[in-house]
Design an enzyme around this catalytic site. Structure first.
Site, PDB file in Angstrom:
ATOM      1  N   TYR A 141       0.873  -1.171   0.000  1.00 52.61           N
ATOM      2  CA  TYR A 141       0.000   0.000   0.000  1.00 52.61           C
ATOM      3  C   TYR A 141       0.911   1.222   0.000  1.00 52.61           C
ATOM      4  O   TYR A 141       2.094   1.125  -0.321  1.00 52.61           O
ATOM      5  CB  TYR A 141      -0.918  -0.098   1.242  1.00 52.61           C
ATOM      6  CG  TYR A 141      -2.090   0.847   1.295  1.00 52.61           C
ATOM      7  CD1 TYR A 141      -2.909   1.036   0.183  1.00 52.61           C
ATOM      8  CD2 TYR A 141      -2.401   1.518   2.470  1.00 52.61           C
ATOM      9  CE1 TYR A 141      -3.997   1.894   0.250  1.00 52.61           C
ATOM     10  CE2 TYR A 141      -3.495   2.370   2.546  1.00 52.61           C
ATOM     11  CZ  TYR A 141      -4.290   2.556   1.423  1.00 52.61           C
ATOM     12  OH  TYR A 141      -5.365   3.395   1.491  1.00 52.61           O
ATOM     13  N   ARG A 194      -5.898  10.263 -10.942  1.00 49.20           N
ATOM     14  CA  ARG A 194      -5.313  10.991  -9.795  1.00 49.20           C
ATOM     15  C   ARG A 194      -4.776   9.972  -8.799  1.00 49.20           C
ATOM     16  O   ARG A 194      -5.334   9.773  -7.742  1.00 49.20           O
ATOM     17  CB  ARG A 194      -6.379  11.890  -9.145  1.00 49.20           C
ATOM     18  CG  ARG A 194      -5.819  12.905  -8.167  1.00 49.20           C
ATOM     19  CD  ARG A 194      -6.886  13.367  -7.206  1.00 49.20           C
ATOM     20  NE  ARG A 194      -7.442  12.279  -6.418  1.00 49.20           N
ATOM     21  CZ  ARG A 194      -6.890  11.764  -5.320  1.00 49.20           C
ATOM     22  NH1 ARG A 194      -5.753  12.233  -4.878  1.00 49.20           N
ATOM     23  NH2 ARG A 194      -7.481  10.778  -4.668  1.00 49.20           N
ATOM     24  N   LYS A 212      -5.489  -2.416  -2.701  1.00 47.03           N
ATOM     25  CA  LYS A 212      -6.642  -2.229  -1.794  1.00 47.03           C
ATOM     26  C   LYS A 212      -7.345  -3.553  -1.526  1.00 47.03           C
ATOM     27  O   LYS A 212      -7.729  -3.854  -0.386  1.00 47.03           O
ATOM     28  CB  LYS A 212      -7.638  -1.244  -2.407  1.00 47.03           C
ATOM     29  CG  LYS A 212      -7.119   0.177  -2.506  1.00 47.03           C
ATOM     30  CD  LYS A 212      -7.477   0.991  -1.275  1.00 47.03           C
ATOM     31  CE  LYS A 212      -6.956   2.406  -1.405  1.00 47.03           C
ATOM     32  NZ  LYS A 212      -7.417   3.317  -0.378  1.00 47.03           N
ATOM     33  N   GLU A 284     -11.772   4.555  -6.709  1.00 46.03           N
ATOM     34  CA  GLU A 284     -10.434   4.901  -6.228  1.00 46.03           C
ATOM     35  C   GLU A 284      -9.727   5.844  -7.193  1.00 46.03           C
ATOM     36  O   GLU A 284      -9.647   5.565  -8.393  1.00 46.03           O
ATOM     37  CB  GLU A 284      -9.566   3.636  -6.095  1.00 46.03           C
ATOM     38  CG  GLU A 284      -9.733   2.889  -4.801  1.00 46.03           C
ATOM     39  CD  GLU A 284      -9.291   3.672  -3.578  1.00 46.03           C
ATOM     40  OE1 GLU A 284      -8.377   4.510  -3.698  1.00 46.03           O
ATOM     41  OE2 GLU A 284      -9.855   3.446  -2.515  1.00 46.03           O
ATOM     42  N   ASP A 285      -9.218   6.936  -6.661  1.00 44.60           N
ATOM     43  CA  ASP A 285      -8.292   7.815  -7.383  1.00 44.60           C
ATOM     44  C   ASP A 285      -8.844   8.339  -8.706  1.00 44.60           C
ATOM     45  O   ASP A 285      -8.124   8.415  -9.709  1.00 44.60           O
ATOM     46  CB  ASP A 285      -6.941   7.114  -7.580  1.00 44.60           C
ATOM     47  CG  ASP A 285      -6.195   6.975  -6.253  1.00 44.60           C
ATOM     48  OD1 ASP A 285      -6.621   7.608  -5.270  1.00 44.60           O
ATOM     49  OD2 ASP A 285      -5.208   6.226  -6.186  1.00 44.60           O
ATOM     50  N   ASP A 307     -13.361   5.871  -1.493  1.00 46.89           N
ATOM     51  CA  ASP A 307     -12.433   5.828  -0.370  1.00 46.89           C
ATOM     52  C   ASP A 307     -11.703   7.159  -0.189  1.00 46.89           C
ATOM     53  O   ASP A 307     -11.386   7.544   0.930  1.00 46.89           O
ATOM     54  CB  ASP A 307     -11.426   4.690  -0.563  1.00 46.89           C
ATOM     55  CG  ASP A 307     -10.614   4.405   0.693  1.00 46.89           C
ATOM     56  OD1 ASP A 307     -11.213   4.405   1.789  1.00 46.89           O
ATOM     57  OD2 ASP A 307      -9.393   4.194   0.579  1.00 46.89           O
ATOM     58  N   ASP A 308     -11.448   7.872  -1.291  1.00 43.92           N
ATOM     59  CA  ASP A 308     -10.736   9.147  -1.195  1.00 43.92           C
ATOM     60  C   ASP A 308     -11.592  10.201  -0.509  1.00 43.92           C
ATOM     61  O   ASP A 308     -11.075  11.047   0.229  1.00 43.92           O
ATOM     62  CB  ASP A 308     -10.335   9.636  -2.590  1.00 43.92           C
ATOM     63  CG  ASP A 308      -9.508   8.604  -3.335  1.00 43.92           C
ATOM     64  OD1 ASP A 308      -8.446   8.223  -2.808  1.00 43.92           O
ATOM     65  OD2 ASP A 308      -9.923   8.148  -4.416  1.00 43.92           O
ATOM     66  N   ASN A 449      -0.237  11.613   0.454  1.00 45.07           N
ATOM     67  CA  ASN A 449       0.569  10.437   0.132  1.00 45.07           C
ATOM     68  C   ASN A 449       1.177  10.607  -1.261  1.00 45.07           C
ATOM     69  O   ASN A 449       0.643  11.329  -2.078  1.00 45.07           O
ATOM     70  CB  ASN A 449      -0.322   9.185   0.133  1.00 45.07           C
ATOM     71  CG  ASN A 449      -0.766   8.788   1.529  1.00 45.07           C
ATOM     72  OD1 ASN A 449       0.032   8.777   2.447  1.00 45.07           O
ATOM     73  ND2 ASN A 449      -2.039   8.487   1.680  1.00 45.07           N
TER      74      ASN A 449
END
Length: 565
Positions: A141, A194, A212, A284-285, A307-308, A449
């Site tokens: 991760y 992203r 994930k 995600e992203d 999740d973001d 991150n």
């Protein structure tokens, strides 16, 4: 959060609890074998499997055990002669693999070794991850997965998950049917625009869904066969990748507008048709502009979770709730200042406001006034409202314009400083010293991150605040000694929340995600911080207990889902 999304949908649009027939058309998979049901007579859920034999068995990562096959198993499954005669237990294999991994100097080498193990011996991979979670989490991760995504084309050897590109438009349902597993419970999907704080990595963002879902199994106990990583390849605007001979995705600029919308609509419809109503789809992203729109559009028709936006918000809120036990007082006593007003920043801000509103019974509009955001153009204030993106408008308060973070800190005098900017070293010495000058114990969360993008390091935060700060980060940092005292930085890692949250949603049979479930997850995590943790300055529990923590969160989330009907 629902109020923000409702603003995007329109005032007449349904909310997540409005379940009309059009929004709840089930399809696809039935629980034919009772895999997800237990009864008083049948205490464990049965598995129905077809296992290969001989050479093919050793090539199947789900069932291969390497030298851990017993004499009887070697006889039964036609493995005689295909393995050396020695029997090596899983425990001994684990020690050997961990010893080998520790020999590698570079984190990316360790990542590649772990991915090879996952592709060859799934059971041993998860055993390794479960038993060594604190050591291996930064490898599978953040931060190492970020570097892996940047170099994914160069290190790519075997495909993991499904790659659905614009070439498959009109055929997405057929592509989903190519995946060998039928009972899917969790899908993690990205379009790679992203990735962490690293920008547009296109098709190479697949490392994120793979990582994930590894944690869904290792930390949340979801069966690997029930997890499906997906990358939607709609092109990339990253010129470096487009010119890279090893790039594995479509060599074209990103699809946008109606073409992108239609492609996502086909994908979401195909997922529900193939896997049914109760599959959890975790976004995600995705870039900010798409992330909020997708959550608003599909939050009332599908079981979706970003999740973001939601996972990050839930884990940060948990840390802030725990910090009140450490410092005394309540969330409503604080003034919050964010650097970064994207999906993470606004998502966290909204969940904090929701929790303050729930605790104080004050209108959420009033609670939002305790929270200020700084974006690339400075403090978000009412005079900028017309030019703001829709998800920032709620945070435009009355104040004179302020152009930079340091001036905003001095003007707003926050007690809590939260970084979600994706830009490293933005919490400068002046900023940290300023917030420390008018707070005895400032709360500083540098959440971006990977490690290189963190707003400041743990050493900087503790040194510049003279050891006063209650500090946590998005990526891991080592303990810091200051004035003879050891300070242990917490990690506001989404892995605290999403595996347990997803497990609770899946096992309860929920078909929508509601804000109250996120608040319940935050409170459940905050409850796991012990006095011993507080004495070290921690506002999160240690990762060594993560499976118990995930189980606790899952139970609380499931109970809340039932309570919401």
């Amino acid at each position: 959060m629902e109020s923000t999304l409702k603003g995007i949908r329109g005032s007449d649009a349904p909310c997540v609890l409005d379940m009309d027939d059009a929004a709840t058309v089930a399809g696809g998979v039935e629980d034919t074998y009772g895999e997800d049901r237990a009864t008083e007579e049948q205490l464990v859920t049965p598995w129905t499997v077809s296992v290969a034999s001989g050479y093919n068995l050793l090539r199947d990562p789900r069932y291969n055990k390497g030298l851990a096959f017993t004499e009887r198993e070697r006889e039964t499954h036609y493995l005689r002669g295909l393995l050396p005669p020695a029997f090596v237990s899983q425990e001994l294999q684990e020690r050997k693999i961990m010893n080998n991994i520790r020999q590698y100097q570079l984190p990316l080498q360790r990542y590649m070794a772990l991915m090879d193990l996952q592709e060859g011996n799934e059971r041993l991979f998860y055993k390794l991850l479960i038993d060594n979670v604190e050591e291996l989490l930064p490898i599978v991760y953040t931060p190492t997965v970020g570097e892996a995504c940047q170099k994914y084309g160069s290190i790519f050897s075997r495909p993991q998950g499904l790659y659905i590109s614009l070439k498959e438009k009109g055929k997405i349902l057929e592509v989903l049917k190519n995946w060998p597993e039928r009972s899917i419970q969790v899908i993690v999907v990205t379009d790679g625009e992203r990735i962490l704080g690293l920008g547009d990595l296109g098709c190479q963002g697949m490392g994120i869904p793979v990582g994930k879902l590894s944690l869904y199994t290792a930390l949340g106990g979801v069966r690997p066969s029930a997890c499906l990583p997906i990358t939607l390849d709609v092109g990339t605007n990253n010129k470096e990748l487009l010119n890279d001979e090893f790039y594995i995705g479509l060599r074209q600029r990103r699809a946008t507008g109606q073409e992108y919308t239609d492609f996502l609509q086909e994908f979401m419809s195909a997922v529900k048709q193939n896997y049914g109503e109760k599959v959890l789809i975790q976004f995600e992203d995705f870039a900010n502009h798409n992330a909020f729109d997708l959550l608003a559009r599909y939050g009332t028709t599908h079981l979706v979770f970003n999740d973001d936006i939601q996972g990050t918000a839930s884990v940060v809120l948990a840390g802030l709730i725990a910090a009140q036990t450490l410092l005394g007082g309540s969330l409503a006593d604080h003034t919050y200042l964010f650097l970064g007003a994207g999906e993470a920043g606004t998502g966290i801000a909204e969940l904090i406001a929701l929790e303050i509103s729930r605790q104080t019974k004050a209108p959420i509009e009033e609670c939002r006034k305790k929270i200020w955001l700084v974006d690339s153009k400075g403090l978000i204030v009412s005079t900028r409202k017309e030019s703001l993106q829709h998800f920032k408008k709620s945070w435009a308060h009355e104040h004179k314009p302020v152009s930079n973070l340091l001036d905003a800190v001095n003007a707003i005098k926050p007690t809590v400083l939260i970084g979600t900017s994706g830009k490293g070293q933005t919490f400068t010495k002046d900023v940290v010293e300023a917030i420390s000058s008018f707070n005895e114990r400032p709360i500083i969360l540098a959440l971006s991150n990977p490690t290189s993008q963190s707003e400041c390091t743990a050493e900087q935060a503790y040194t510049w605040s003279k050891g006063q700060a209650v500090f946590a980060t998005g990526s891991p940092f080592d303990p810091v000694e200051y004035n003879g005292k050891i300070h242990v930085p917490g990690q506001a890692n989404n892995a605290y929340i999403f595996p347990g949250f997803g497990l609770g949603v899946v096992m309860s049979g929920a078909i929508r995600v509601h804000d109250d479930m996120l608040l319940a997850a935050s409170e459940a995590l905050a409850q796991q911080v012990t006095e011993e943790n507080f004495e070290k300055g921690l506002i999160y529990p240690p990762f060594s207990n993560i499976r118990k923590i995930s189980a606790h969160i899952a139970a609380i989330v499931a109970a809340k889902a039932y309570e919401l009907g």
